[in-house]
Design a protein around this motif. Structure first.
Motif, PDB file in Angstrom:
ATOM      1  N   ASP A 161      -2.058 -12.466 -14.376  1.00  0.00           N
ATOM      2  CA  ASP A 161      -2.808 -13.129 -13.311  1.00  0.00           C
ATOM      3  C   ASP A 161      -4.187 -12.494 -13.132  1.00  0.00           C
ATOM      4  N   ILE A 162      -5.166 -13.324 -12.847  1.00  0.00           N
ATOM      5  CA  ILE A 162      -6.498 -12.878 -12.432  1.00  0.00           C
ATOM      6  C   ILE A 162      -6.553 -13.012 -10.906  1.00  0.00           C
ATOM      7  N   ILE A 163      -6.947 -11.932 -10.211  1.00  0.00           N
ATOM      8  CA  ILE A 163      -6.905 -11.917  -8.742  1.00  0.00           C
ATOM      9  C   ILE A 163      -8.332 -11.921  -8.195  1.00  0.00           C
ATOM     10  N   TRP A 164      -8.614 -12.868  -7.295  1.00  0.00           N
ATOM     11  CA  TRP A 164      -9.953 -13.003  -6.709  1.00  0.00           C
ATOM     12  C   TRP A 164      -9.828 -12.865  -5.192  1.00  0.00           C
ATOM     13  N   VAL A 165     -10.352 -11.765  -4.672  1.00  0.00           N
ATOM     14  CA  VAL A 165     -10.236 -11.420  -3.246  1.00  0.00           C
ATOM     15  C   VAL A 165     -11.555 -11.731  -2.540  1.00  0.00           C
ATOM     16  N   HIS A 166     -11.447 -12.261  -1.308  1.00  0.00           N
ATOM     17  CA  HIS A 166     -12.632 -12.709  -0.583  1.00  0.00           C
ATOM     18  C   HIS A 166     -12.821 -11.996   0.746  1.00  0.00           C
ATOM     19  N   ASP A 167     -13.984 -11.409   0.909  1.00  0.00           N
ATOM     20  CA  ASP A 167     -14.619 -11.042   2.161  1.00  0.00           C
ATOM     21  C   ASP A 167     -14.123  -9.754   2.822  1.00  0.00           C
ATOM     22  N   TYR A 168     -14.851  -9.429   3.881  1.00  0.00           N
ATOM     23  CA  TYR A 168     -14.824  -8.098   4.488  1.00  0.00           C
ATOM     24  C   TYR A 168     -13.481  -7.714   5.087  1.00  0.00           C
ATOM     25  N   HIS A 169     -12.662  -8.682   5.437  1.00  0.00           N
ATOM     26  CA  HIS A 169     -11.340  -8.358   5.986  1.00  0.00           C
ATOM     27  C   HIS A 169     -10.478  -7.615   4.972  1.00  0.00           C
ATOM     28  N   LEU A 170     -10.762  -7.786   3.685  1.00  0.00           N
ATOM     29  CA  LEU A 170      -9.843  -7.353   2.630  1.00  0.00           C
ATOM     30  C   LEU A 170     -10.465  -6.338   1.674  1.00  0.00           C
ATOM     31  N   ILE A 171     -11.421  -5.559   2.144  1.00  0.00           N
ATOM     32  CA  ILE A 171     -12.061  -4.548   1.290  1.00  0.00           C
ATOM     33  C   ILE A 171     -11.039  -3.592   0.660  1.00  0.00           C
ATOM     34  N   PRO A 172     -10.026  -3.103   1.389  1.00  0.00           N
ATOM     35  CA  PRO A 172      -9.076  -2.157   0.773  1.00  0.00           C
ATOM     36  C   PRO A 172      -7.964  -2.806  -0.041  1.00  0.00           C
ATOM     37  N   PHE A 173      -8.007  -4.118  -0.234  1.00  0.00           N
ATOM     38  CA  PHE A 173      -6.864  -4.823  -0.826  1.00  0.00           C
ATOM     39  C   PHE A 173      -6.590  -4.358  -2.254  1.00  0.00           C
ATOM     40  N   ALA A 174      -7.633  -4.244  -3.081  1.00  0.00           N
ATOM     41  CA  ALA A 174      -7.414  -3.819  -4.474  1.00  0.00           C
ATOM     42  C   ALA A 174      -6.892  -2.391  -4.537  1.00  0.00           C
ATOM     43  N   GLU A 175      -7.389  -1.542  -3.656  1.00  0.00           N
ATOM     44  CA  GLU A 175      -6.924  -0.153  -3.647  1.00  0.00           C
ATOM     45  C   GLU A 175      -5.428  -0.085  -3.361  1.00  0.00           C
ATOM     46  N   ALA A 176      -4.962  -0.949  -2.446  1.00  0.00           N
ATOM     47  CA  ALA A 176      -3.537  -0.996  -2.149  1.00  0.00           C
ATOM     48  C   ALA A 176      -2.741  -1.484  -3.353  1.00  0.00           C
ATOM     49  N   LEU A 177      -3.268  -2.486  -4.055  1.00  0.00           N
ATOM     50  CA  LEU A 177      -2.588  -2.964  -5.265  1.00  0.00           C
ATOM     51  C   LEU A 177      -2.564  -1.893  -6.348  1.00  0.00           C
ATOM     52  N   ARG A 178      -3.681  -1.198  -6.539  1.00  0.00           N
ATOM     53  CA  ARG A 178      -3.740  -0.134  -7.552  1.00  0.00           C
ATOM     54  C   ARG A 178      -2.734   0.973  -7.230  1.00  0.00           C
ATOM     55  N   SER A 179      -2.620   1.311  -5.944  1.00  0.00           N
ATOM     56  CA  SER A 179      -1.677   2.364  -5.540  1.00  0.00           C
ATOM     57  C   SER A 179      -0.243   1.982  -5.847  1.00  0.00           C
ATOM     58  N   ALA A 180       0.006   0.672  -5.899  1.00  0.00           N
ATOM     59  CA  ALA A 180       1.349   0.177  -6.215  1.00  0.00           C
ATOM     60  C   ALA A 180       1.548  -0.037  -7.715  1.00  0.00           C
ATOM     61  N   GLY A 181       0.538   0.335  -8.508  1.00  0.00           N
ATOM     62  CA  GLY A 181       0.677   0.253  -9.960  1.00  0.00           C
ATOM     63  C   GLY A 181       0.204  -1.043 -10.590  1.00  0.00           C
ATOM     64  N   ILE A 182      -0.476  -1.905  -9.836  1.00  0.00           N
ATOM     65  CA  ILE A 182      -0.934  -3.183 -10.374  1.00  0.00           C
ATOM     66  C   ILE A 182      -2.153  -2.958 -11.271  1.00  0.00           C
ATOM     67  N   LYS A 183      -2.088  -3.465 -12.503  1.00  0.00           N
ATOM     68  CA  LYS A 183      -3.164  -3.264 -13.488  1.00  0.00           C
ATOM     69  C   LYS A 183      -4.005  -4.527 -13.709  1.00  0.00           C
ATOM     70  N   ASN A 184      -3.651  -5.615 -13.052  1.00  0.00           N
ATOM     71  CA  ASN A 184      -4.356  -6.880 -13.261  1.00  0.00           C
ATOM     72  C   ASN A 184      -5.851  -6.742 -12.981  1.00  0.00           C
ATOM     73  N   ARG A 185      -6.628  -7.661 -13.552  1.00  0.00           N
ATOM     74  CA  ARG A 185      -8.047  -7.739 -13.231  1.00  0.00           C
ATOM     75  C   ARG A 185      -8.204  -8.252 -11.801  1.00  0.00           C
TER      76      ARG A 185
END
Length: 461
Positions: free
Chosen positions: A128-152
């Protein structure tokens, strides 16, 4: 083609994507239909802890799955009303005087991002390619990375990114920028925003930023670029023309009794410069008595964040200003400002734009401002109106045919209104055509496709 997963604070319903949805919803839904995928985020509902802890609500529309979750009251207060809109929104719009920082709210902001990420993980597929939008979700990728997610994972900021000296007013500024560096691609509305981010990386994060947009910081390498969100101008033109004959629009035209029409449409927000706009219109009426009784300003300002005290105060101030100015210049058969604190269907707004002689779009600060672009697209090419635009809107970089104003300059904005109303047809057409070239060059599909090409292209490299 790999599946697309879109993450945003709010998710448009399947019905909204086909009707009254704005630019983000239209662009995102188009990409999702093309590749198939998931649109994930908050439903907008405040729910009990028990309901929130259930799995996301899933609703399918063709190849698109809408996945939504509700937020408990505490999470809504801390994540949404709190840090997102009491701290990030004002600072990113250069209103440090309105910012309120609370450590518990910041902790809630990060906690909710991690909780949302955990909910999404169960829906993800490896490519999956993940596209995150806007200021509410700035830490979202960091949370995914901490859980081991390697997706783009890509991130697009719809609002301005402030200069480093402004950003430093947010106590956890370094943590936020570090979180942004967990994305693979970070997109901004304007080159000004991207430069501000690069400046912070170099001056405060001890990282490097290259002219072609690559960043190295916090042990990560990522790409930054400018992606100007746009509209589909031909669709808007068709919508505006089709609505001309509808009863609501005909009623407005009849009520104007031949008067010129100035249109403004904004969310009820302090970043939009609404009070300054009303005062500029008042100054115009004061200095141009020949226009009294001959021009009407229609200001549509749907309520937003009505449970936040700052926004309640904005509404009170605007109602006071409208009443004061109308009291000064109204006649028995004339009201200079029609202030409407309610929502209107998108088709109706586009048709009203087409009927107006001036579009007044004067935010104090805006990431892009699609109203400016919609106003131009809705015009009759044979008799177009004039866009009066704030130099602090991201759209000013492209809408060079507009009349640019500094919204803090009440007299200057007043003079621009007068000039726009008196502008000859040949100049109006020339300005309109200049703006339409830019609209077509950077339409909504280009914004969407360029971002996703960068995100997917880097994955192939």
């Amino acid at each position: 083609m790999s599946r697309l997963v879109v993450v945003s604070n709010r998710v448009a319903t399947p019905t909204e994507t086909k009707g009254s949805a704005g630019g983000l919803a239209v662009g995102v839904f188009g990409a999702l239909k093309d590749s198939g995928g998931v649109w994930f985020g908050w439903s907008g509902d405040v729910v009990s802890e028990t309901v929130a802890n259930q799995g996301p609500k899933l609703e399918r529309d063709g190849a698109v799955t809408f996945a939504t979750v509700g937020l408990p009251k505490k999470d809504y207060d801390q994540y949404y009303r709190g840090f997102s809109n009491a701290m990030l929104w004002p600072v990113f719009h250069y209103r440090n005087d309105l910012a309120v920082y609370d450590r518990d709210e910041y902790a809630g902001y990060r906690r909710v991002n991690a909780w949302l990420a955990h909910k999404l993980i169960k829906l993800l597929e490896p490519d999956d390619i993940i596209w995150v939008h806007d200021y509410h979700l700035i830490p979202f990728a960091e949370a995914l990375r901490s859980a081991g997610i390697k997706n783009r994972i890509g991130f697009f900021l719809h609002i301005p990114f402030p200069s480093p000296q402004i950003l430093l007013n947010i106590p956890p500024h370094e943590e936020l920028v570090k979180s942004l560096c967990c994305y693979d691609v970070v997109g901004f509305q304007t080159e000004r925003d991207r430069i501000a981010f690069h400046d912070y990386i170099v001056r405060h994060a001890h990282g490097t930023a290259t002219p072609d947009g690559h960043i190295e910081a916090f042990g990560r390498t990522l790409k930054t670029s400018v992606y100007r969100i746009g509209v589909f101008p031909d669709e808007i033109a068709e919508q505006a023309e089709r609505g001309e004959a509808r009863q609501d629009v005909m009623d407005l035209k009849q009520s104007l009794e031949g008067r010129k029409l100035i249109m403004s449409v904004d969310r009820l927000d302090y970043s939009k410069g609404l009070v300054e706009r009303f005062r500029a219109f008042e100054h115009f009426l004061e200095k141009s008595p020949e226009w009294r009784g001959n021009v009407t300003l229609v200001q549509i300002a749907p309520p937003t964040r009505a449970d936040v005290e700052t926004y309640q105060q904005i509404r009170q101030n605007l109602e006071y200003e409208a009443g004061r100015i109308n009291g000064r210049y109204s006649g028995l058969d004339y009201t200079p400002i029609r202030y409407l604190n309610q929502r209107y269907d998108r088709w109706k707004l586009m048709s009203l734009f087409r009927e107006s002689q001036v579009g007044l779009v004067t935010p104090l600060r805006d990431g892009m401002n699609l109203v400016a672009k919609e106003y131009i697209a809705a015009q009759n090419p044979d008799d177009p109106g004039v866009l009066v635009l704030s130099q602090f809107a991201g759209a000013a970089d492209e809408m060079t045919g507009a009349m640019m104003v500094n919204p803090h300059d009440i007299v200057g904005t007043s003079e621009a209104i007068a000039r726009a109303l008196a502008m000859p047809l040949a100049e109006r057409k020339q300005r309109y055509e200049t703006n339409m070239i830019a609209l077509r060059k950077h339409n909504l599909g280009v914004w969407r496709d360029d971002f996703l090409a960068d995100l997917r292209g880097d994955a192939k490299a």
